[in-house]
Scaffold this motif. Structure first.
Motif, PDB file in Angstrom:
ATOM      1  N   ALA A  60     136.045  10.428  36.727  1.00  0.00           N
ATOM      2  CA  ALA A  60     135.394  10.388  38.030  1.00  0.00           C
ATOM      3  C   ALA A  60     134.560  11.677  37.952  1.00  0.00           C
ATOM      4  O   ALA A  60     133.267  11.696  38.802  1.00  0.00           O
ATOM      5  N   LEU A  61     134.904  12.919  37.577  1.00  0.00           N
ATOM      6  CA  LEU A  61     134.237  14.047  37.601  1.00  0.00           C
ATOM      7  C   LEU A  61     133.194  13.995  36.645  1.00  0.00           C
ATOM      8  O   LEU A  61     132.006  14.285  36.991  1.00  0.00           O
ATOM      9  N   GLU A  62     133.147  13.260  35.536  1.00  0.00           N
ATOM     10  CA  GLU A  62     132.129  13.004  34.620  1.00  0.00           C
ATOM     11  C   GLU A  62     131.210  12.062  35.445  1.00  0.00           C
ATOM     12  O   GLU A  62     129.718  12.265  35.332  1.00  0.00           O
ATOM     13  N   LEU A  63     131.618  11.122  36.208  1.00  0.00           N
ATOM     14  CA  LEU A  63     130.580  10.214  36.868  1.00  0.00           C
ATOM     15  C   LEU A  63     129.791  11.014  37.900  1.00  0.00           C
ATOM     16  O   LEU A  63     128.604  11.049  38.005  1.00  0.00           O
ATOM     17  N   ALA A  64     130.666  11.777  38.687  1.00  0.00           N
ATOM     18  CA  ALA A  64     129.889  12.704  39.590  1.00  0.00           C
ATOM     19  C   ALA A  64     128.796  13.501  39.147  1.00  0.00           C
ATOM     20  O   ALA A  64     127.921  13.690  39.492  1.00  0.00           O
ATOM     21  N   GLU A  65     128.999  14.075  38.144  1.00  0.00           N
ATOM     22  CA  GLU A  65     128.188  15.128  37.337  1.00  0.00           C
ATOM     23  C   GLU A  65     126.728  14.280  36.820  1.00  0.00           C
ATOM     24  O   GLU A  65     125.759  14.662  37.010  1.00  0.00           O
ATOM     25  N   ALA A  66     127.234  12.997  36.020  1.00  0.00           N
ATOM     26  CA  ALA A  66     125.897  12.300  35.794  1.00  0.00           C
ATOM     27  C   ALA A  66     125.028  11.913  36.902  1.00  0.00           C
ATOM     28  O   ALA A  66     123.841  11.886  36.824  1.00  0.00           O
ATOM     29  N   LEU A  67     125.750  11.422  37.922  1.00  0.00           N
ATOM     30  CA  LEU A  67     124.907  11.011  39.158  1.00  0.00           C
ATOM     31  C   LEU A  67     123.980  12.190  39.863  1.00  0.00           C
ATOM     32  O   LEU A  67     123.100  12.113  40.125  1.00  0.00           O
ATOM     33  N   ALA A  68     124.625  13.325  39.947  1.00  0.00           N
ATOM     34  CA  ALA A  68     124.161  14.504  40.292  1.00  0.00           C
ATOM     35  C   ALA A  68     122.882  15.003  39.218  1.00  0.00           C
ATOM     36  O   ALA A  68     121.975  15.427  40.134  1.00  0.00           O
ATOM     37  N   LYS A  69     123.135  14.879  38.197  1.00  0.00           N
ATOM     38  CA  LYS A  69     121.874  15.084  37.354  1.00  0.00           C
ATOM     39  C   LYS A  69     120.695  14.256  37.418  1.00  0.00           C
ATOM     40  O   LYS A  69     119.392  14.702  37.404  1.00  0.00           O
ATOM     41  N   GLU A  70     121.166  12.925  37.938  1.00  0.00           N
ATOM     42  CA  GLU A  70     119.841  11.948  38.468  1.00  0.00           C
ATOM     43  C   GLU A  70     119.154  12.391  39.588  1.00  0.00           C
ATOM     44  O   GLU A  70     118.087  11.851  39.813  1.00  0.00           O
ATOM     45  N   ASP A  71     119.901  13.140  40.465  1.00  0.00           N
ATOM     46  CA  ASP A  71     119.423  13.244  41.751  1.00  0.00           C
ATOM     47  C   ASP A  71     118.451  14.411  41.843  1.00  0.00           C
ATOM     48  O   ASP A  71     118.811  15.466  41.665  1.00  0.00           O
ATOM     49  N   ALA A 301     131.652   3.605  51.572  1.00  0.00           N
ATOM     50  CA  ALA A 301     131.676   4.493  50.511  1.00  0.00           C
ATOM     51  C   ALA A 301     132.562   4.305  49.322  1.00  0.00           C
ATOM     52  O   ALA A 301     132.156   4.533  48.245  1.00  0.00           O
ATOM     53  N   LEU A 302     133.425   3.468  49.777  1.00  0.00           N
ATOM     54  CA  LEU A 302     134.440   3.167  48.437  1.00  0.00           C
ATOM     55  C   LEU A 302     134.039   1.880  47.467  1.00  0.00           C
ATOM     56  O   LEU A 302     134.152   2.103  46.427  1.00  0.00           O
ATOM     57  N   GLU A 303     133.251   1.007  48.160  1.00  0.00           N
ATOM     58  CA  GLU A 303     132.479   0.009  47.485  1.00  0.00           C
ATOM     59  C   GLU A 303     131.452   0.747  46.326  1.00  0.00           C
ATOM     60  O   GLU A 303     131.224   0.069  45.202  1.00  0.00           O
ATOM     61  N   GLY A 304     130.687   1.518  46.893  1.00  0.00           N
ATOM     62  CA  GLY A 304     129.599   2.343  46.237  1.00  0.00           C
ATOM     63  C   GLY A 304     130.000   3.001  45.164  1.00  0.00           C
ATOM     64  O   GLY A 304     129.552   2.858  44.004  1.00  0.00           O
ATOM     65  N   PHE A 305     131.008   3.663  45.451  1.00  0.00           N
ATOM     66  CA  PHE A 305     132.072   4.536  44.348  1.00  0.00           C
ATOM     67  C   PHE A 305     132.493   3.372  43.298  1.00  0.00           C
ATOM     68  O   PHE A 305     132.339   3.806  41.999  1.00  0.00           O
ATOM     69  N   ALA A 306     133.031   2.454  43.646  1.00  0.00           N
ATOM     70  CA  ALA A 306     133.672   1.336  42.616  1.00  0.00           C
ATOM     71  C   ALA A 306     132.746   0.808  41.612  1.00  0.00           C
ATOM     72  O   ALA A 306     132.670   0.793  40.519  1.00  0.00           O
ATOM     73  N   GLN A 307     131.703   0.577  42.410  1.00  0.00           N
ATOM     74  CA  GLN A 307     130.421  -0.104  41.656  1.00  0.00           C
ATOM     75  C   GLN A 307     130.054   0.942  40.606  1.00  0.00           C
ATOM     76  O   GLN A 307     129.746   0.741  39.360  1.00  0.00           O
ATOM     77  N   GLU A 308     129.617   1.967  40.864  1.00  0.00           N
ATOM     78  CA  GLU A 308     129.067   3.139  39.993  1.00  0.00           C
ATOM     79  C   GLU A 308     130.183   3.371  38.950  1.00  0.00           C
ATOM     80  O   GLU A 308     129.995   3.730  37.653  1.00  0.00           O
TER      81      GLU A 308
END
Length: 403
Positions: A60-71, A301-308
């Protein structure tokens, strides 16, 4: 081909194109320079007894980093550095120091477990760096005056146990037994359990402990059964939580068994292989987000997280511990972004870390996987109760009983 241009015109055209290219490259370079790289350091348990918790946290931390880099709206580019503490508090302390001193982390995310999170408190204080724990014990952030640099994302043991005892009371339970780990996590659970029992009219008839690595819990289970409780509460994590549940069944205990949120993950179900049907598990509702009412405040929020999460890790669904890592990562990004917008500079690390911590304390109304966060100077968890629920294992799956 000359396209009808004179040599002079062609020369001017080429010069213009070169100038445009140079300006475009300069603009891109300037934009990149305006977004400094900021290190977020994490210590998780991807090996050892707590690996079933730490592995999804790391993902989940890796996902948060990847999405933040795209933002592109973020005023910085995150760089996640992760170390495994092997579920060992001593290694956690060493890793925290390395992240702050060698990797120059502006924020720390540590640790997966309560023992690790408690062990690093002094180091975090001396390093003067914001730490976001993913452990459940309230003592990780209380008293706040002594935990100035430490925040956390999971619901506390107190919240979990109070909700569990309310469920027990509603089911007519009056006599209860406690079966828990003999480490800081188990001790934190026991301290809350024995205090809260009185508030819910429950009599504690037995209290037994075991180590994470124990392979035989028959003596403890026999003592619990002989005390004739109406229900047993197990405060542990897989695989020992599974072993405790199975052993209680083998010695003839047939009444309700309740588990802490440490069992609220796929590891509990996978290790058990169908042997824990009927178990009650207090949890964040992320485990059953698709069973929530459409108008539930956390469902979007939970649905969005689960999809990503599913896109990045095909075939997987995030559970409670992935959610705790996700919340920690998102909150770290929010605090760093707010610090930069407030004028703090990563080139001045001591000042920057202090401003990041202060901005963390100001976060309000953030809908995370565990609930809505509203931090303050008096509350370094700031979590409401919208994310807590009681699950029951039915047919090898978690089913929502109440929220």
């Amino acid at each position: 081909m000359c396209f009808g241009f004179s040599k002079h015109a062609r020369r001017r055209l080429l010069q213009t194109l070169a100038l445009v290219g140079a300006l475009t490259a300069a603009a891109a370079t300037a934009q990149k320079a305006e977004r400094p790289v900021v290190v977020v350091g994490a210590v998780v348990s991807t090996t050892g007894p707590a690996a079933t918790l730490g592995i999804p946290e790391k993902k989940a931390l890796e996902l948060a980093e990847a999405l933040a880099k795209e933002d592109a709206s973020l005023p910085f580019v995150p760089k996640l550095v992760v170390y495994d503490d092997g579920s060992d508090p001593t290694r956690a302390v060493n890793a925290v120091r390395k992240l702050a001193n060698d990797d120059k982390a502006a924020v720390l995310i540590c640790c997966t477990t309560t023992p690790g999170s408690m062990a690093v408190l002094d180091a975090v204080k001396s390093l003067k760096t914001l730490n976001i724990s993913m452990a459940s014990a309230a003592s990780v952030v209380e008293p706040v005056a002594e935990r100035f640099w430490t925040f956390k994302t999971p619901m506390t043991d107190r919240m979990q146990i109070a909700y569990t005892m309310e469920t027990m009371s509603n089911q007519g339970v009056r006599r209860v037994a406690y079966l828990g780990l003999e480490d800081a996590y188990g001790e934190a659970g026991w301290n809350e359990f024995r205090v809260l029992a009185k508030d819910y009219g429950l009599e504690i008839v037995a209290s037994e402990r075991f180590a994470r690595g124990d392979s035989n819990l028959t003596p403890q289970a026999l003592k619990v059964r002989q005390a004739v409780p109406d229900a047993v509460y197990v405060h542990s994590i897989p695989p020992s939580s599974v072993l405790a549940h199975q052993t209680l069944g083998r010695v003839g205990f047939s009444k309700a068994i309740f588990h802490s949120a440490g069992a609220a993950n796929s590891g509990f179900l996978n290790v058990a292989k169908g042997a824990v049907d009927g178990a009650y598990v207090v949890s964040g509702v992320i485990e059953v987000y698709d069973q929530l009412p459409i108008n539930h405040p956390l469902r979007p929020a939970l649905e969005g997280f689960a999809q990503e999460y599913g896109r990045r890790f095909p075939g997987e669904q995030p559970g409670l511990f992935a959610g705790q890592g996700w919340d920690a990562g998102k909150l770290a990004m929010m605090a760093i972004g707010a610090a930069l917008r407030a004028g703090a500079k990563p080139t001045e690390p001591e000042v920057f870390r202090a401003v990041v911590r202060d901005q963390m304390e100001r976060i309000q109304g953030h809908a995370g996987s565990n609930g809505v966060f509203n931090f303050s100077k008096r509350d370094h968890l700031g979590l409401d109760k919208s994310g807590i629920g009681m699950l029951k294992v039915v047919g090898g799956r978690f089913r929502l009983q109440s929220n």
